[in-house]
Design an enzyme around this catalytic site. Structure first.
Site, PDB file in Angstrom:
ATOM      1  N   GLU A 122     -53.401 -23.548  48.675  1.00 44.06           N
ATOM      2  CA  GLU A 122     -53.078 -23.818  47.271  1.00 44.06           C
ATOM      3  C   GLU A 122     -52.385 -22.635  46.610  1.00 44.06           C
ATOM      4  O   GLU A 122     -52.743 -21.490  46.869  1.00 44.06           O
ATOM      5  CB  GLU A 122     -54.405 -24.126  46.556  1.00 44.06           C
ATOM      6  N   GLU A 126     -51.980 -21.396  35.998  1.00 42.15           N
ATOM      7  CA  GLU A 126     -52.967 -21.979  35.104  1.00 42.15           C
ATOM      8  C   GLU A 126     -52.924 -21.343  33.727  1.00 42.15           C
ATOM      9  O   GLU A 126     -52.651 -20.151  33.586  1.00 42.15           O
ATOM     10  CB  GLU A 126     -54.361 -21.864  35.708  1.00 42.15           C
ATOM     11  N   ARG A 206     -48.764 -30.828  42.076  1.00 47.12           N
ATOM     12  CA  ARG A 206     -49.764 -31.484  41.227  1.00 47.12           C
ATOM     13  C   ARG A 206     -49.760 -30.819  39.859  1.00 47.12           C
ATOM     14  O   ARG A 206     -49.844 -29.595  39.763  1.00 47.12           O
ATOM     15  CB  ARG A 206     -51.154 -31.379  41.852  1.00 47.12           C
ATOM     16  N   TRP A 210     -57.123 -30.473  32.109  1.00 42.42           N
ATOM     17  CA  TRP A 210     -58.547 -30.852  32.143  1.00 42.42           C
ATOM     18  C   TRP A 210     -59.328 -29.978  31.183  1.00 42.42           C
ATOM     19  O   TRP A 210     -58.806 -28.958  30.704  1.00 42.42           O
ATOM     20  CB  TRP A 210     -59.098 -30.758  33.574  1.00 42.42           C
TER      21      TRP A 210
END
Ligand SMILES: *[C@@H]1O[C@H](CO)[C@@H](O)[C@H](O)[C@H]1NC(C)=O
Ligand SMILES: *[C@@H]1O[C@H](CO)[C@@H](O)[C@H](O)[C@H]1NC(C)=O
Ligand SMILES: *[C@@H]1O[C@H](CO)[C@@H](O)[C@H](O)[C@H]1NC(C)=O
Ligand SMILES: *[C@@H]1O[C@H](CO)[C@@H](O)[C@H](O)[C@H]1NC(C)=O
Ligand SMILES: *[C@@H]1O[C@H](CO)[C@@H](O)[C@H](O)[C@H]1NC(C)=O
Ligand SMILES: *[C@@H]1O[C@H](CO)[C@@H](O)[C@H](O)[C@H]1NC(C)=O
Length: 369
Positions: A122, A126, A206, A210
């Site tokens: 990954e 963020e 992706r 959230w």
């Protein structure tokens, strides 16, 4: 403070690999055999995230609202439990991805744009909704979350206030994170536990948002890391993506796990090259016109007239058919009613005749009762 940041990063890491569907894998090739081949992009493409996008290239996941508009695509948390995201159906085997996006504001709200593989390699961008000064870069090798030095923060202008270009350039030697063309970070293969924790298997894209500040679904450390408790009365919280550029560093049509072993090493990924003159399914799909409006506009005038004429013709035929059926039905109804009435008249007449005969003593014993 430093140790808090480290443990928070580790917590986030644990969270990302367990609870969040964003880091979900249906078939981990290091654990399972027969994991399906992955579609390769096998070239480069620019996606304008507007309402004419192909829904067979970008799959929507999780609860929450995703709106494709001419101004960009919005990912909105409207309440607790929402974590809208999309992921590409195609994979890159080393490559370059630029995402032009604006992060969501809001306490405890986390926006992200990541690359991820089925064996949980990954590379991340963020953004915390209330941190207007820093962006977080991170990486994982095979979902290994035990090292606390992978995540690094970098200063920048408020990511919630304007669109920026977040680029990841990923080769087998190094990973670079760039904002608006300025390089923030470079990670060399050897620096990731001698390559063992280095992301090196085909990854897809992706993107989503959230709420790390959802106190009902996260532990207190995650809530604190995310910037505090989310007040869902302040919703909606919206992240916007305007454009994505993706470049696959191979020209493959597919990637296969058939030679993979426990190492998860890039050498064990099988690259399936296209036949002469062919391209990947993903590239073919991308080159087709998309969206109802776009497809309609792509038609010639003759084709448009033919389609309009057939639609009108179809409506006329349907109308005629319905009218015909109604008339037929009503006629049949009238016939049935007449038959029923005749039957009733007949029965009444018979009864009358019977009574008359009874009264006249026509039946032998009639009068003896
Ligand atoms: C493989 O599966 C087991 C049990 O499901 C799990 O504990 C382990 O973490 C998995 N390993 C990897 C590399 O995903
Ligand atoms: C893809 O790459 C080729 C060659 O590097 C370049 O000519 C072309 O402009 C690129 N396409 C897009 C959409 O960026
Ligand atoms: C949407 O993006 C496509 C390219 O993918 C572009 O041709 C089109 O003009 C865009 N439409 C709008 C309304 O911006
Ligand atoms: C933003 O993140 C940086 C780096 O972790 C941190 O030093 C800073 O305090 C944060 N700001 C806010 C408002 O949380
Ligand atoms: C995970 O990373 C840690 C720290 O870098 C390392 O000590 C450990 O061996 C790694 N685990 C695996 C399974 O690679
Ligand atoms: C985004 O940044 C990358 C890296 O600097 C650059 O190559 C690319 O052209 C930029 N994309 C846009 C749309 O500005």
């Amino acid at each position: 403070m430093v140790s808090f940041t480290f443990s928070a990063v580790a917590l986030l890491a644990a969270l990302l690999s367990t609870t969040l569907a964003q880091t979900h894998t249906d078939c981990n090739p290091l654990n399972a055999t027969g994991c399906p081949n992955m579609q390769a992009l096998g070239g480069n493409a620019t996606f304008h995230f507007n309402d004419t996008m192909s829904d067979s290239i970008w799959k929507e996941k999780n609860a929450g609202k995703i709106d494709w508009s001419s101004k960009g695509t919005t990912f909105t948390i409207e309440g607790r439990g929402d974590s809208p995201m999309i992921q590409s159906t195609f994979y890159l085997f080393f490559g370059r991805v630029s995402v032009i996006m604006k992060a969501a504001a809001g306490q405890g709200i986390v926006s992200s744009a990541i690359l991820q593989s089925e064996c949980l390699d990954e590379i991340d961008w963020e953004f915390l909704g209330t941190n207007t000064t820093h962006v977080l870069t991170n990486y994982f090798g095979k979902g290994n979350t035990t090292d606390y030095t992978r995540g690094k923060d970098y200063p920048m202008d408020p990511p919630q206030e304007a669109f920026h270009n977040y680029t990841i350039d990923w080769t087998r030697e190094r990973i670079q994170w760039l904002i608006d063309g300025r390089m923030l970070r470079e990670l060399k293969y050897e620096e990731a536990l001698g390559g063992k924790n280095y992301p090196q298997t085909p990854m897809n894209i992706r993107m989503g948002v959230w709420s790390g500040g959802d106190v009902e679904n996260n532990d207190p450390y995650t809530v604190e890391w995310a910037g505090g408790e989310t007040d869902f009365k302040q919703a909606p919280f919206t992240m916007t993506v305007q454009e994505v550029y993706a470049q696959d560093y191979t020209t493959a049509t597919e990637y296969s796990w058939e030679n993979m072993d426990a190492s998860g090493a890039w050498e064990k990924v099988k690259v399936i090259e296209p036949k002469e003159g062919e391209k990947s399914e993903a590239l073919q799909e991308i080159e087709k016109p998309h969206g109802v409006r776009n497809r309609w506009e792509a038609l010639s005038k003759g084709a448009k007239i033919a389609i309009i004429a057939s639609v009108i013709g179809f409506i006329v035929i349907c109308a005629c058919f319905i009218t015909f059926c109604c008339i037929k039905q009503r006629r049949a109804g009238r016939r049935e009613f007449a038959a029923l009435q005749a039957e009733q008249n007949k029965e009444a007449a018979e009864l009358l005749e019977y009574k008359r005969q009874m009264a006249s003593g026509k039946f032998g014993y009639g009068n003896q009762i």
